[in-house]
Design a protein around this motif. Structure first.
Motif, PDB file in Angstrom:
ATOM      1  N   VAL A   1       1.902 -23.938   7.022  1.00  0.00           N
ATOM      2  CA  VAL A   1       3.237 -23.941   7.609  1.00  0.00           C
ATOM      3  C   VAL A   1       3.320 -25.072   8.625  1.00  0.00           C
ATOM      4  O   VAL A   1       2.446 -25.207   9.493  1.00  0.00           O
ATOM      5  CB  VAL A   1       3.548 -22.588   8.287  1.00  0.00           C
ATOM      6  N   SER A   2       4.374 -25.867   8.541  1.00  0.00           N
ATOM      7  CA  SER A   2       4.584 -26.967   9.472  1.00  0.00           C
ATOM      8  C   SER A   2       5.670 -26.585  10.467  1.00  0.00           C
ATOM      9  O   SER A   2       6.797 -26.281  10.085  1.00  0.00           O
ATOM     10  CB  SER A   2       4.990 -28.234   8.706  1.00  0.00           C
TER      11      SER A   2
ATOM     12  N   LEU B   1       0.837 -28.811  11.722  1.00  0.00           N
ATOM     13  CA  LEU B   1       0.433 -27.955  10.610  1.00  0.00           C
ATOM     14  C   LEU B   1      -0.399 -26.781  11.096  1.00  0.00           C
ATOM     15  O   LEU B   1      -1.337 -26.941  11.880  1.00  0.00           O
ATOM     16  CB  LEU B   1      -0.378 -28.768   9.586  1.00  0.00           C
ATOM     17  N   PHE B   2      -0.049 -25.588  10.612  1.00  0.00           N
ATOM     18  CA  PHE B   2      -0.809 -24.376  10.904  1.00  0.00           C
ATOM     19  C   PHE B   2      -1.154 -23.694   9.575  1.00  0.00           C
ATOM     20  O   PHE B   2      -0.344 -23.669   8.652  1.00  0.00           O
ATOM     21  CB  PHE B   2       0.009 -23.413  11.769  1.00  0.00           C
ATOM     22  N   ASN B   3      -2.384 -23.147   9.510  1.00  0.00           N
ATOM     23  CA  ASN B   3      -2.791 -22.344   8.359  1.00  0.00           C
ATOM     24  C   ASN B   3      -2.686 -20.882   8.762  1.00  0.00           C
ATOM     25  O   ASN B   3      -3.499 -20.380   9.554  1.00  0.00           O
ATOM     26  CB  ASN B   3      -4.227 -22.690   7.937  1.00  0.00           C
ATOM     27  N   VAL B   4      -1.685 -20.207   8.233  1.00  0.00           N
ATOM     28  CA  VAL B   4      -1.306 -18.887   8.729  1.00  0.00           C
ATOM     29  C   VAL B   4      -1.704 -17.801   7.732  1.00  0.00           C
ATOM     30  O   VAL B   4      -1.384 -17.905   6.539  1.00  0.00           O
ATOM     31  CB  VAL B   4       0.226 -18.836   8.961  1.00  0.00           C
TER      32      VAL B   4
ATOM     33  N   HIS C   1       6.583 -18.068   3.618  1.00  0.00           N
ATOM     34  CA  HIS C   1       6.599 -19.173   2.666  1.00  0.00           C
ATOM     35  C   HIS C   1       5.988 -20.395   3.336  1.00  0.00           C
ATOM     36  O   HIS C   1       5.977 -20.522   4.561  1.00  0.00           O
ATOM     37  CB  HIS C   1       8.032 -19.464   2.189  1.00  0.00           C
ATOM     38  N   SER C   2       5.460 -21.282   2.536  1.00  0.00           N
ATOM     39  CA  SER C   2       4.855 -22.495   3.063  1.00  0.00           C
ATOM     40  C   SER C   2       5.929 -23.542   3.330  1.00  0.00           C
ATOM     41  O   SER C   2       7.081 -23.389   2.945  1.00  0.00           O
ATOM     42  CB  SER C   2       3.827 -23.034   2.065  1.00  0.00           C
ATOM     43  N   GLY C   3       5.516 -24.619   4.013  1.00  0.00           N
ATOM     44  CA  GLY C   3       6.445 -25.700   4.290  1.00  0.00           C
ATOM     45  C   GLY C   3       6.963 -25.667   5.711  1.00  0.00           C
ATOM     46  O   GLY C   3       6.539 -24.858   6.543  1.00  0.00           O
ATOM     47  N   PRO C   4       7.921 -26.527   6.039  1.00  0.00           N
ATOM     48  CA  PRO C   4       8.454 -26.609   7.402  1.00  0.00           C
ATOM     49  C   PRO C   4       9.223 -25.347   7.795  1.00  0.00           C
ATOM     50  O   PRO C   4       9.960 -24.792   6.997  1.00  0.00           O
ATOM     51  CB  PRO C   4       9.393 -27.830   7.349  1.00  0.00           C
ATOM     52  N   GLN C   5       9.013 -24.902   9.028  1.00  0.00           N
ATOM     53  CA  GLN C   5       9.771 -23.792   9.587  1.00  0.00           C
ATOM     54  C   GLN C   5      10.030 -24.089  11.066  1.00  0.00           C
ATOM     55  O   GLN C   5       9.255 -24.786  11.719  1.00  0.00           O
ATOM     56  CB  GLN C   5       9.017 -22.463   9.446  1.00  0.00           C
TER      57      GLN C   5
END
Length: 238
Positions: free
Chosen positions: A60-61, A66-69, A81-85
């Protein structure tokens, strides 16, 4: 000749018993129904569709960082969901720091004081800061304007300073220490247990931790937990 004689036989039996023609019809229907059931049973699929368990972690950005959640730690389904938030809300069991088995129902980091039950989770919100004042700068330049002059010593070297009544942070205290480093603004215990807020900045994102004030009795463990979560969630630097 056989078909004709059979027809004549049924005709004679029908004249003797008007309901006699129903018997072969009922037998034929029963045989047909049994055949349909048997065919359906033999042809019914025995496989079951595999349930896709989604990824254990999501990239997740937030604020270009970037973070690995852990997927199970995400508290809102819409954020899974992955990607920018813009923001993501997480919770972890304490002290294990594992993702909880299920998201807490009807409890949020903002309303957790009203839950009326012991809290065993540390809440974390990660949001883009958009160049707002950094948390450490707020602690050094903003908070001192509203703090009482005197301070007291808490558990194991923790320093406590109260905010003045009538200030924007009235009914709160500031807890701080240098080794390990921790700074937390906490509401005071009243009808509901006090809660603490501790913030830190990681590149383009601010991390806001929330936990019960009572945990400060073991504040070194809490500081270590926040450090470990920050390191664990931080993705590889680009």
């Amino acid at each position: 000749m056989t078909l004709l004689s059979t027809a004549q036989h049924f005709a004679r039996n029908t004249r003797k018993d008007p309901r006699g023609h129903l018997i072969p019809i009922m037998v034929a229907c029963a045989v047909t129904a049994s055949a349909i059931v048997l065919i359906g049973y033999l042809l019914w699929p025995t496989w079951e569709p595999e349930v896709s368990a989604g990824p254990a972690r999501l990239p997740v950005s937030i604020g270009t960082t970037l973070f690995n959640v852990p997927t199970a730690a995400i508290r809102m389904k819409i954020q899974r969901h992955s990607g920018p938030q813009e923001r993501i809300d997480l919770s972890f069991s304490f002290p294990s720091l594992e993702a909880p088995p299920e998201a807490p129902k009807r409890v949020s980091a903002g309303s957790v004081e009203e839950a009326g039950q012991p809290i065993d989770r540390i809440f974390l919100s990660i949001s883009a800061h958009h160049d707002a004042l950094a948390p450490d700068m707020r602690t050094r330049t903003i908070y001192p304007r509203y703090l009482e002059q005197t301070s007291t010593s808490g558990e194991d070297g923790l320093t406590i300073r109260a905010f003045r009544d009538g200030s924007p942070y009235g009914n709160e205290d500031l807890f701080s220490a240098n080794t390990p480093d921790i700074s937390a603004r906490c509401t005071r215990d009243a009808a509901t247990p006090g809660m603490c807020l501790s913030e830190r900045r990681v590149d383009g994102a601010d991390l806001t931790f929330r936990f019960p004030r009572s945990w400060l009795a073991q504040w070194r463990d809490v500081a270590d937990a926040m450090d470990r979560l920050t390191q664990r969630l931080r993705g590889p630097k680009g």
